[in-house]
Enzyme design. Structure first.
Site, mmCIF file in Angstrom:
data_model
loop_
_atom_site.group_PDB
_atom_site.id
_atom_site.type_symbol
_atom_site.label_atom_id
_atom_site.label_comp_id
_atom_site.label_asym_id
_atom_site.label_seq_id
_atom_site.Cartn_x
_atom_site.Cartn_y
_atom_site.Cartn_z
ATOM 1 N N ASN A 51 -13.954 -3.480 -3.854
ATOM 2 C CA ASN A 51 -15.287 -3.865 -4.350
ATOM 3 C C ASN A 51 -15.214 -4.562 -5.706
ATOM 4 O O ASN A 51 -16.219 -4.715 -6.391
ATOM 5 C CB ASN A 51 -16.199 -2.637 -4.430
ATOM 6 C CG ASN A 51 -15.694 -1.613 -5.439
ATOM 7 O OD1 ASN A 51 -14.638 -1.796 -6.048
ATOM 8 N ND2 ASN A 51 -16.433 -0.537 -5.611
ATOM 9 N N HIS B 60 -13.427 -3.513 -8.377
ATOM 10 C CA HIS B 60 -13.210 -2.683 -9.575
ATOM 11 C C HIS B 60 -11.803 -2.892 -10.133
ATOM 12 O O HIS B 60 -10.869 -3.239 -9.407
ATOM 13 C CB HIS B 60 -13.501 -1.201 -9.315
ATOM 14 C CG HIS B 60 -12.525 -0.459 -8.474
ATOM 15 N ND1 HIS B 60 -12.896 0.419 -7.483
ATOM 16 C CD2 HIS B 60 -11.165 -0.430 -8.472
ATOM 17 C CE1 HIS B 60 -11.829 0.956 -6.944
ATOM 18 N NE2 HIS B 60 -10.764 0.449 -7.511
ATOM 19 N N GLU C 155 -16.471 0.595 -11.750
ATOM 20 C CA GLU C 155 -17.188 0.258 -10.526
ATOM 21 C C GLU C 155 -18.325 -0.727 -10.808
ATOM 22 O O GLU C 155 -18.961 -0.653 -11.864
ATOM 23 C CB GLU C 155 -17.790 1.541 -9.937
ATOM 24 C CG GLU C 155 -16.761 2.587 -9.562
ATOM 25 C CD GLU C 155 -16.208 2.376 -8.168
ATOM 26 O OE1 GLU C 155 -15.842 1.242 -7.823
ATOM 27 O OE2 GLU C 155 -16.137 3.366 -7.426
HETATM 28 C C1 GLP Z 1 -7.814 2.420 -7.270
HETATM 29 C C2 GLP Z 1 -7.400 2.632 -8.737
HETATM 30 C C3 GLP Z 1 -7.087 1.329 -9.354
HETATM 31 C C4 GLP Z 1 -6.233 0.590 -8.343
HETATM 32 C C5 GLP Z 1 -7.134 0.061 -7.273
HETATM 33 C C6 GLP Z 1 -6.396 -0.611 -6.117
HETATM 34 O O1 GLP Z 1 -9.007 3.058 -6.962
HETATM 35 N N1 GLP Z 1 -8.302 3.341 -9.585
HETATM 36 O O2 GLP Z 1 -6.419 1.521 -10.592
HETATM 37 O O3 GLP Z 1 -5.587 -0.468 -8.967
HETATM 38 O O4 GLP Z 1 -8.007 1.073 -6.849
HETATM 39 O O5 GLP Z 1 -5.747 0.339 -5.311
HETATM 40 P P1 GLP Z 1 -4.650 -0.065 -4.246
HETATM 41 O O6 GLP Z 1 -3.530 -0.679 -4.994
HETATM 42 O O7 GLP Z 1 -4.267 1.220 -3.582
HETATM 43 O O8 GLP Z 1 -5.279 -1.030 -3.316
#
Ligand code: GLP
Length: 262
Positions: free
Chosen positions: A157, A159, A164
């Site tokens: 999304n 973030h 968020e």
């Molecule tokens: C998570 C973490 C972030 C991370 C992002 C992507 O919720 N809080 O710091 O970089 O979302 O996650 P992923 O690498 O598992 O796609």
């Protein structure tokens, strides 16, 4: 290659680095981190900013390999001089809980690199007052001189950390509620059950992230193609927190072909 919106916006641009696949991305990013750490031995630079998530796992694995390839004297100096601050932590999970970000860092970095536990810092998810803990954590980052090189992953999304949408570029380190989309994205670590994912987290804000000397935003895999397209095409806005990173004068966006092509 530079990529960004119209010059009329008060923005710089991303430096776009496109790699073949996630392994090539891990190679590139781990080299940037190791170079930063080796230089910090000489220049007394700021601490590293680290992230968790699946995107980071191959990067940390490659970094561990790279460190193992250094002369023993350099390995020892790297360990001694290591200081890093993670972006975020779930509220309610103890460091010993295998689903906490602290435990994730212990598995992927602290253990394999033989670091002191105190050298890899995260917010304390079990602090009785999470907002006070967020302030304490921000103060600890500031006392260490702010972040030098900050690694970032990207949420589906938009973030970064756990900032968020909607999220302003003036957001500070704080405790916040996680969106349903983010709890679903992170459900895998909780046995696939999104309702088991904590409802709150402590995250560094855009203020702390944008104050880092250098940002490296990493986006890999076809699942991220839609949000990457938004990031490359949409103007900066609260609806896409990662879009504020364009304001940073030194932000590298490292992507693989799957994320670019979808
Ligand atoms: C998570 C973490 C972030 C991370 C992002 C992507 O919720 N809080 O710091 O970089 O979302 O996650 P992923 O690498 O598992 O796609």
């Amino acid at each position: 290659m530079s990529f960004g919106p119209s010059p009329s916006e008060r923005v710089t641009t991303f430096q776009l680095v496109a790699q073949r696949d996630a392994a090539a991305v891990a190679d590139w990013v781990s080299k940037a981190v190791l170079d930063d750490r080796l230089q910090s031995q000489v220049g007394g630079s700021r601490p590293l900013g680290l992230a968790t998530g699946r995107t980071m796992e191959p990067i940390y694995a490659r970094l561990v390999e790279r460190v193992a390839g250094q002369p023993p004297v350099d390995q020892a100096r790297l360990r001694r001089g290591w200081l890093s601050f993670n972006l975020d932590e779930y509220v309610g999970l103890a460091a010993a809980d295998p689903r906490s970000f602290m435990a994730e860092m212990a598995r992927h970095l602290v253990g394999p690199l033989g670091l002191e536990v105190g050298a890899v810092r995260l917010p304390d998810g079990t602090a009785p007052d999470p907002q006070a803990e967020a302030q304490r954590y921000a103060a600890a980052v500031a006392a260490a001189g702010g972040i030098g090189l900050q690694l970032l992953g990207l949420g589906l999304n938009g973030h970064v950390g756990f900032n968020e949408p909607p999220c302003s570029p003036e957001s500070r380190c704080r405790c916040l509620h996680l969106s349903a989309a983010t709890r679903l994205q992170n459900a895998a670590a909780f046995g696939g059950d999104a309702t088991a994912v904590p409802t709150r987290a402590i995250t560094l804000g855009l203020v702390q992230i944008l104050a880092a000397r250098r940002l490296v935003l990493v986006v890999t895999g076809a699942a991220k193609a839609a949000v990457l397209r938004r990031l490359l095409q949409e103007p900066a806005s609260a609806q896409l927190p990662a879009s504020w990173l364009r304001r940073h004068p030194d932000c590298t966006l490292v992507v693989d072909q799957a994320a670019l092509d979808g």
